[in-house]
Design an enzyme around this catalytic site. Structure first.
Site, PDB file in Angstrom:
ATOM      1  N   TYR A 269       0.816  -1.214   0.000  1.00 33.22           N
ATOM      2  CA  TYR A 269       0.000   0.000   0.000  1.00 33.22           C
ATOM      3  C   TYR A 269       0.850   1.264   0.000  1.00 33.22           C
ATOM      4  CZ  TYR A 269      -4.652  -1.968   0.802  1.00 33.22           C
ATOM      5  OH  TYR A 269      -5.859  -2.600   0.675  1.00 33.22           O
TER       6      TYR A 269
ATOM      7  N   ASP B 206      -5.979  -7.296   3.883  1.00 36.70           N
ATOM      8  CA  ASP B 206      -7.153  -6.689   3.264  1.00 36.70           C
ATOM      9  C   ASP B 206      -8.038  -7.773   2.671  1.00 36.70           C
ATOM     10  OD1 ASP B 206      -8.744  -4.524   2.288  1.00 36.70           O
ATOM     11  OD2 ASP B 206      -7.840  -4.799   0.307  1.00 36.70           O
TER      12      ASP B 206
HETATM   13  C1  IPM Z   1     -10.205  -1.596   4.155  1.00 36.08           C
HETATM   14  C2  IPM Z   1     -10.534  -0.911   2.857  1.00 36.08           C
HETATM   15  C3  IPM Z   1      -9.416   0.089   2.562  1.00 36.08           C
HETATM   16  C4  IPM Z   1      -8.163  -0.730   2.342  1.00 36.08           C
HETATM   17  C5  IPM Z   1      -9.700   1.029   1.379  1.00 36.08           C
HETATM   18  C6  IPM Z   1     -10.962   1.813   1.591  1.00 36.08           C
HETATM   19  C7  IPM Z   1      -8.543   1.948   1.141  1.00 36.08           C
HETATM   20  O1  IPM Z   1     -10.727  -1.841   1.850  1.00 36.08           O
HETATM   21  O2  IPM Z   1     -10.091  -0.897   5.187  1.00 36.08           O
HETATM   22  O3  IPM Z   1     -10.080  -2.815   4.148  1.00 36.08           O
HETATM   23  O4  IPM Z   1      -7.930  -1.265   1.253  1.00 36.08           O
HETATM   24  O5  IPM Z   1      -7.392  -0.819   3.292  1.00 36.08           O
HETATM   25 MG    MG Z   2     -10.637  -3.840   2.491  1.00 33.80          MG
END
Ligand code: IPM
Ligand code: MG
Length: 370
Positions: free
Chosen positions: A143, A251
């Site tokens: 990320y 995720d």
């Molecule tokens: C989560 C969401 C987030 C992520 C998005 C909204 C950026 O999917 O909190 O799991 O990918 O972390």
């Molecule tokens: Mg997510």
């Protein structure tokens, strides 16, 4: 603990404001009936902030979050803001908060409540009694890794790049949170990566193993490749107690786990930073469900994920175990009594909307503390 508990409430977009309204009623009730007071402020994030301020989150909002003892977050995003370009995504709000506040440990429980055992698409035998905690690393990995971007090559093609990168410290601090949690539960930790394919995964495995040897020899540790973990979660989810994993795998696996419970609308999460010398740590709490634009504004969303996020906030940030457990009991009892929002409906139960569900929980809170 600070006498006056500073709470920043960020409802966001979609169903965020609707479900947060019901939590505000729970907070009011707490203040009236349990003589606690919160110093609450509310602010805009996500699409709502883009509309009013031209950015998904302002520096002032980040500063307020940094000063708060805890942040209660709703959800961000929706099709209205999809065309605004990559730098104007509502999602930047939550990613910025995670990064700026150093919220590296994302705790995502998946619990099957007895009254909801039939809400899952999996057989009741497989998921009854499930109580699983995923600890997802949330400020590193794919990320946030550099280099990243989209570049144009000499031959006119484009190339998109993201980098999976983890340092010893990043792995150790999130693993430590997971080991400590395991100790308070069934004392079992499964560390998940792809050490068979990725060097960052290999390092992950080595660091977790070394930390285990040094500090957590009493916890039962296992390792699993992420693809196998996805399969095992569907095959036999109760084999797991605590799972610790990277940002991207966490995720994916946490969305998967949430659906084991059949009720995305029910699940809370906490994201924690490192404690300072006084024990104070930044913390943000949010439901796992997103902004659910398809049902936003209809008054049918399940407010329990947001309420249970508030319960987690009371437990982890304010040490208010009794009050946290009270909210959790109230939610379970309301579901057991057959009052359901559409997402967790079952034959023979009564379908209600967001605010009736809120009222039902308030009534149950009243009853439980009579
Ligand atoms: C989560 C969401 C987030 C992520 C998005 C909204 C950026 O999917 O909190 O799991 O990918 O972390
Ligand atoms: Mg997510």
């Amino acid at each position: 603990m600070a006498a006056n508990k500073k709470l920043l409430v960020l409802p966001g977009d979609g169903i965020g404001p609707e479900v947060m309204r019901e939590v505000r009623r729970v907070i009011d009730w707490m203040e009236r009936r349990r003589s606690v007071t919160f110093d609450i402020s509310e602010d805009l994030v996500g699409g709502a902030a883009i509309d009013q301020r031209g950015t998904p989150i302002t520096a002032e909002t980040v500063a307020k979050a940094r000063e708060a003892d805890a942040v209660l977050f709703g959800s961000v995003g929706g099709p209205r803001w999809d065309k605004l370009g990559f730098d104007m995504r509502p999602e930047i709000a939550i990613l910025t908060l995670r990064r700026e506040l150093g919220l590296f440990a994302n705790l995502r429980p998946a619990i099957v409540l007895d009254p909801l055992v039939d809400a899952s698409t999996l057989k009741a035998d497989v998921i009854r009694g499930l109580d699983l905690m995923i600890v997802r690393e949330s400020t590193g990995g794919l990320y946030f890794g550099e280099p990243r971007g989209i570049e144009t090559l000499p031959d006119g093609q484009q190339r998109g790049v993201n980098t999976e990168v983890y340092t010893t410290n990043e792995i150790e601090r999130v693993a430590r949170v997971a080991f400590e949690l395991a100790r308070k539960r069934q004392n079992r930790l499964c560390s998940v990566e792809k050490a068979n394919v990725m060097e960052s995964g290999l390092l992950w495995r080595q660091v977790v193993t070394a930390l285990h040897g040094r500090e957590f020899g009493d916890v039962e540790l296992s390792h699993m490749y992420a693809d196998n973990c996805a399969m095992q979660l569907v095959r036999n989810p109760r084999q797991f107690d605590v799972i610790v994993t990277t940002n991207l795998f966490g995720d994916l696996l946490s969305d998967l786990s949430s659906m084991l419970t059949g009720s995305l609308g029910m699940l809370p999460s906490a994201t924690l930073g490192l404690p300072d010398s006084s024990g104070r740590r930044h913390a943000l709490y949010e439901p796992i469900h997103g902004s659910a634009p398809d049902i936003a504004g209809k008054g049918i969303a399940n407010p329990m994920g947001q309420m249970l996020s508030f319960a987690m906030l009371l437990r982890y940030s304010f040490d208010m175990e009794d009050e946290a457990a009270l909210i959790e009991r109230a939610c379970t009892n309301v579901l057991a009594s057959g009052i359901r929002t559409a997402d967790v409906m079952a034959p023979g139960t009564a379908k209600v909307g967001t605010s009736v569900m809120g009222e039902s929980v308030l009534r149950e809170l009243e009853k439980l503390s009579a």
